[in-house]
Scaffold this motif. Structure first.
Motif, PDB file in Angstrom:
ATOM      1  N   LEU A 173       1.023  -1.070   0.032  1.00 46.62           N
ATOM      2  CA  LEU A 173      -0.016   0.064   0.012  1.00 46.62           C
ATOM      3  C   LEU A 173       0.942   1.302  -0.048  1.00 46.62           C
ATOM      4  O   LEU A 173       0.633   2.007  -0.897  1.00 46.62           O
ATOM      5  N   ARG A 174       1.851   1.421   0.890  1.00 50.36           N
ATOM      6  CA  ARG A 174       2.806   2.392   0.903  1.00 50.36           C
ATOM      7  C   ARG A 174       3.496   2.478  -0.596  1.00 50.36           C
ATOM      8  O   ARG A 174       3.493   3.761  -0.992  1.00 50.36           O
ATOM      9  N   ASP A 175       3.772   1.528  -1.078  1.00 54.13           N
ATOM     10  CA  ASP A 175       4.551   1.781  -2.338  1.00 54.13           C
ATOM     11  C   ASP A 175       3.552   2.224  -3.409  1.00 54.13           C
ATOM     12  O   ASP A 175       4.005   2.952  -4.097  1.00 54.13           O
ATOM     13  N   ARG A 176       2.435   1.461  -3.351  1.00 55.51           N
ATOM     14  CA  ARG A 176       1.558   1.795  -4.350  1.00 55.51           C
ATOM     15  C   ARG A 176       0.902   3.387  -4.612  1.00 55.51           C
ATOM     16  O   ARG A 176       0.790   3.916  -5.527  1.00 55.51           O
ATOM     17  N   LEU A 177       0.898   3.721  -2.931  1.00 55.23           N
ATOM     18  CA  LEU A 177       0.389   5.177  -2.962  1.00 55.23           C
ATOM     19  C   LEU A 177       1.571   6.285  -3.040  1.00 55.23           C
ATOM     20  O   LEU A 177       1.314   7.469  -3.055  1.00 55.23           O
ATOM     21  N   GLY A 178       2.857   5.768  -3.114  1.00 54.57           N
ATOM     22  CA  GLY A 178       4.062   6.563  -2.910  1.00 54.57           C
ATOM     23  C   GLY A 178       4.014   7.241  -1.817  1.00 54.57           C
ATOM     24  O   GLY A 178       4.465   8.582  -1.741  1.00 54.57           O
ATOM     25  N   LEU A 179       3.896   6.845  -0.900  1.00 60.48           N
ATOM     26  CA  LEU A 179       4.027   7.450   0.777  1.00 60.48           C
ATOM     27  C   LEU A 179       5.255   7.414   0.970  1.00 60.48           C
ATOM     28  O   LEU A 179       6.123   6.490   0.883  1.00 60.48           O
ATOM     29  N   ASP A 180       5.707   8.456   1.708  1.00 62.99           N
ATOM     30  CA  ASP A 180       6.943   8.643   2.496  1.00 62.99           C
ATOM     31  C   ASP A 180       7.107   7.684   3.652  1.00 62.99           C
ATOM     32  O   ASP A 180       5.991   7.427   4.505  1.00 62.99           O
ATOM     33  N   LYS A 181       8.135   7.078   3.867  1.00 60.05           N
ATOM     34  CA  LYS A 181       8.319   5.894   4.691  1.00 60.05           C
ATOM     35  C   LYS A 181       8.414   6.610   6.276  1.00 60.05           C
ATOM     36  O   LYS A 181       7.946   5.982   7.112  1.00 60.05           O
ATOM     37  N   LEU A 182       8.665   7.812   6.371  1.00 57.50           N
ATOM     38  CA  LEU A 182       8.903   8.494   7.720  1.00 57.50           C
ATOM     39  C   LEU A 182       7.420   8.824   8.125  1.00 57.50           C
ATOM     40  O   LEU A 182       7.205   8.593   8.957  1.00 57.50           O
ATOM     41  N   ALA A 183       6.699   9.162   7.163  1.00 59.36           N
ATOM     42  CA  ALA A 183       5.093   9.544   7.653  1.00 59.36           C
ATOM     43  C   ALA A 183       4.520   8.260   7.787  1.00 59.36           C
ATOM     44  O   ALA A 183       3.740   8.191   8.829  1.00 59.36           O
ATOM     45  N   CYS A 184       4.619   7.044   7.149  1.00 61.67           N
ATOM     46  CA  CYS A 184       3.988   5.674   7.638  1.00 61.67           C
ATOM     47  C   CYS A 184       4.504   5.302   8.896  1.00 61.67           C
ATOM     48  O   CYS A 184       3.875   4.919   9.588  1.00 61.67           O
ATOM     49  N   ALA A 185       6.029   5.490   9.113  1.00 58.84           N
ATOM     50  CA  ALA A 185       6.726   5.060  10.597  1.00 58.84           C
ATOM     51  C   ALA A 185       5.764   5.806  11.696  1.00 58.84           C
ATOM     52  O   ALA A 185       5.343   5.407  12.655  1.00 58.84           O
ATOM     53  N   ALA A 186       5.576   7.405  11.399  1.00 57.89           N
ATOM     54  CA  ALA A 186       4.558   7.923  12.426  1.00 57.89           C
ATOM     55  C   ALA A 186       3.216   7.477  12.585  1.00 57.89           C
ATOM     56  O   ALA A 186       2.787   7.504  13.825  1.00 57.89           O
ATOM     57  N   ILE A 187       2.737   7.077  11.488  1.00 52.55           N
ATOM     58  CA  ILE A 187       1.321   6.607  11.475  1.00 52.55           C
ATOM     59  C   ILE A 187       1.207   5.275  12.290  1.00 52.55           C
ATOM     60  O   ILE A 187       0.684   5.106  13.115  1.00 52.55           O
ATOM     61  N   GLU A 188       2.474   4.367  11.964  1.00 52.29           N
ATOM     62  CA  GLU A 188       2.443   3.194  12.906  1.00 52.29           C
ATOM     63  C   GLU A 188       2.748   3.380  14.114  1.00 52.29           C
ATOM     64  O   GLU A 188       2.050   2.585  15.100  1.00 52.29           O
ATOM     65  N   ARG A 189       3.467   4.390  14.637  1.00 54.13           N
ATOM     66  CA  ARG A 189       3.836   4.393  15.894  1.00 54.13           C
ATOM     67  C   ARG A 189       2.582   5.159  16.574  1.00 54.13           C
ATOM     68  O   ARG A 189       2.484   4.905  17.711  1.00 54.13           O
ATOM     69  N   GLY A 190       1.580   6.057  15.921  1.00 55.23           N
ATOM     70  CA  GLY A 190       0.697   6.463  16.612  1.00 55.23           C
ATOM     71  C   GLY A 190      -0.399   5.381  16.951  1.00 55.23           C
ATOM     72  O   GLY A 190      -0.805   5.226  17.991  1.00 55.23           O
ATOM     73  N   ALA A 191      -0.667   4.336  15.932  1.00 54.16           N
ATOM     74  CA  ALA A 191      -1.175   3.077  16.503  1.00 54.16           C
ATOM     75  C   ALA A 191      -0.705   2.311  17.444  1.00 54.16           C
ATOM     76  O   ALA A 191      -1.624   1.744  18.335  1.00 54.16           O
ATOM     77  N   ILE A 192       0.597   2.021  17.596  1.00 52.16           N
ATOM     78  CA  ILE A 192       1.058   1.327  18.658  1.00 52.16           C
ATOM     79  C   ILE A 192       0.696   2.199  19.990  1.00 52.16           C
ATOM     80  O   ILE A 192       0.550   1.530  20.930  1.00 52.16           O
ATOM     81  N   ALA A 193       0.898   3.420  19.815  1.00 54.03           N
ATOM     82  CA  ALA A 193       0.595   4.005  21.328  1.00 54.03           C
ATOM     83  C   ALA A 193      -0.882   3.848  21.480  1.00 54.03           C
ATOM     84  O   ALA A 193      -1.356   3.662  22.705  1.00 54.03           O
ATOM     85  N   ARG A 194      -1.719   4.143  20.600  1.00 55.15           N
ATOM     86  CA  ARG A 194      -3.293   3.788  21.102  1.00 55.15           C
ATOM     87  C   ARG A 194      -3.791   2.498  21.165  1.00 55.15           C
ATOM     88  O   ARG A 194      -4.517   2.348  22.034  1.00 55.15           O
ATOM     89  N   PHE A 195      -2.984   1.354  20.829  1.00 53.18           N
ATOM     90  CA  PHE A 195      -3.442   0.015  21.050  1.00 53.18           C
ATOM     91  C   PHE A 195      -2.737  -0.477  22.278  1.00 53.18           C
ATOM     92  O   PHE A 195      -3.011  -1.587  22.740  1.00 53.18           O
ATOM     93  N   ARG A 196      -1.716   0.153  22.948  1.00 51.29           N
ATOM     94  CA  ARG A 196      -0.875  -0.396  24.026  1.00 51.29           C
ATOM     95  C   ARG A 196      -1.593  -0.530  25.160  1.00 51.29           C
ATOM     96  O   ARG A 196      -2.609   0.292  25.596  1.00 51.29           O
ATOM     97  N   LYS A 197      -1.613  -1.553  25.994  1.00 50.13           N
ATOM     98  CA  LYS A 197      -2.400  -2.010  27.102  1.00 50.13           C
ATOM     99  C   LYS A 197      -1.297  -1.439  28.266  1.00 50.13           C
ATOM    100  O   LYS A 197      -0.224  -1.603  28.365  1.00 50.13           O
TER     101      LYS A 197
END
Length: 136
Positions: free
Chosen positions: A112-136
């Motif tokens: 998905l990242r490659d197909r949409l041409g997304l910046d790896k740093l922006a994707c990493a930030a999105i992923e870190r946000g999800a980790i923070a939201r779902f952490r128990k």
């Protein structure tokens, strides 16, 4: 399956693809799709009654020859660039919903990242946000 998707349909397809990529759509993932559709501004004006139909269309597309590649291209064509990161964020939300990220999900995020041409740093930030939201 129609030749093109609306913006709403494309975003739903991203979530369904992520949920189905490991061939096990969990209750947590399905529930999360419903919550996101109800509460995110990207879905303003979307008729929730169409959610199951769109999910079935996506599943049928994925089952077709080269279905994943075609589905990713349909998503890219349907979304304006301003919603590319939103689509990625939705995929991450669904991947994280059951508290386990599988290799298949990681691979779909890469595609998905490659197909949409997304910046790896922006994707990493999105992923870190999800980790923070779902952490128990």
């Amino acid at each position: 399956m129609s030749a093109s998707l609306s913006q709403h349909e494309a975003l739903v397809h991203v979530m369904v693809m992520m949920s189905a990529v490991d061939r096990n759509m969990t209750d947590d993932e399905i529930a999360r799709i419903g919550v996101l559709v109800r509460f995110l501004p990207a879905f303003n004006g979307f008729d929730e009654d169409h959610l199951i139909h769109i999910g079935r269309e996506c599943a049928a597309q994925l089952a077709a020859p080269e279905g994943l590649d075609v589905a990713l291209e349909m998503v890219r064509e349907a979304l304006p660039q301003r919603l590319y990161e939103t689509a990625y964020a939705l995929a991450v939300e669904i991947a994280a919903a059951d508290q386990r990220i599988r290799n298949e999900e990681i691979r779909l995020l890469q595609l998905l990242r490659d197909r949409l041409g997304l910046d790896k740093l922006a994707c990493a930030a999105i992923e870190r946000g999800a980790i923070a939201r779902f952490r128990k």
